[in-house]
Design an enzyme around this catalytic site. Structure first.
Site, PDB file in Angstrom:
ATOM      1  N   GLU A   1       0.802  -1.220   0.000  1.00 21.48           N
ATOM      2  CA  GLU A   1       0.000   0.000   0.000  1.00 21.48           C
ATOM      3  C   GLU A   1       0.839   1.277   0.000  1.00 21.48           C
ATOM      4  OE1 GLU A   1      -2.582  -0.611   3.355  1.00 21.48           O
ATOM      5  OE2 GLU A   1      -4.107  -1.605   2.132  1.00 21.48           O
TER       6      GLU A   1
ATOM      7  N   GLU B   1       6.873 -21.909   7.692  1.00 26.29           N
ATOM      8  CA  GLU B   1       7.245 -21.069   8.823  1.00 26.29           C
ATOM      9  C   GLU B   1       8.213 -21.754   9.782  1.00 26.29           C
ATOM     10  OE1 GLU B   1       4.313 -21.121  12.486  1.00 26.29           O
ATOM     11  OE2 GLU B   1       3.214 -20.541  10.688  1.00 26.29           O
TER      12      GLU B   1
END
Length: 273
Positions: free
Chosen positions: A81, A112
């Protein structure tokens, strides 16, 4: 002794399936109200990290986020963004999620838990000591994130983290820890809820403050925003009208010529002198 994680503690609510809709929504909202309080307590920590980031970025450094699952998605979201909001290059704020971009939509098994993968991912962007790395992990125990942070520190890179447990392994590794302790989740262990909300707010605060300090906001306006749709073009025209006290036609003409609010305003003002 095994670390006691607040994020894994049992919910303060039981028999959720027996609650009606209003009870579920009201109780979730009650829990969400603890998030701003946790953020407020952490503002001094956020300030130190922001100042460290600004110190690097004003000299051309970049900001990296690494995370897995929800935390990784939030980092990628914040990074993605920045270019449309502030007109910065795509490689100025970079979000990396364990398992790659496909993990944004679907969990990638065991990604992960790999302690070496994050550094491999960061090296694809040629990260250096001119940059800053923030590890995002609600638990503060994610191997992918901790592994990346450890390697970064060995290479002289400034590090920070956003976690939701006190004195987690991740917090103890970084230069600038941010600990947002929001307590047990409404659904036990579901850190996409309060913890995720707290992380999102912290990321908003970090990137917005850094961009303001870098001069990407004038007054209170996003004068470098990308004009990617009609709403933003209309907003840009209004910004130019208000700033220069010109009519809509002139504002539209300036914007069409310069394709950018800052350039339109500065050009008009320079010609008036």
């Amino acid at each position: 002794m095994k670390l006691k994680l607040t994020t894994e503690q049992a919910s303060d609510y039981n028999d959720l399936e027996k609650m009606d809709t209003l009870q579920l929504l009201s109780n979730m909202n009650k829990e969400d109200k603890t998030v701003p309080q946790a953020i407020e307590k952490a503002i001094p920590q956020i300030q130190k990290l922001v100042d460290a980031i600004y110190s690097k970025m004003k000299d051309g450094g970049r900001l990296f986020y690494i995370g897995a699952g929800t935390s990784g998605r939030l980092g990628v979201l914040d990074a993605s963004e920045c270019p449309p909001t502030y007109g910065v290059p795509d490689n100025m704020v970079i979000g990396i999620i364990a398992g790659g971009d496909s993990a944004l939509r679907k969990a990638v098994e065991n990604a992960e838990d790999n302690t070496e993968l994050a550094w491999q991912d960061l090296n694809k962007y040629a990260i250096t000591k001119n940059d800053v790395l923030i590890g995002i992990a609600a638990s503060g125990t994610t191997p992918y994130v901790i592994g990346g942070i450890k390697e970064a520190k060995q290479h002289g890179i400034v590090t920070g983290c956003i976690t939701c447990n006190k004195n987690s392994p991740l917090s103890l590794e970084v230069d600038h820890p941010i600990e947002l302790v929001v307590g047990p989740e409404f659904v036990t262990g579901s850190t996409r809820m309060k913890a995720g909300t707290a992380q999102k707010i912290a990321l908003n605060m970090i990137s917005t403050t850094v961009m303001i300090k870098l001069g990407r906001v004038r007054g209170n306006k996003m004068i470098d925003m990308q004009l990617s749709n009609k709403k933003l073009v209309n907003r840009a025209v209004q910004m130019i009208m208000n700033e220069l006290q010109v009519d809509e036609g002139m504002a539209g003409k300036l914007l069409a010529e310069h394709k950018n609010v800052r350039k339109a305003i500065d050009s008009y003002n320079s010609h008036k002198k």
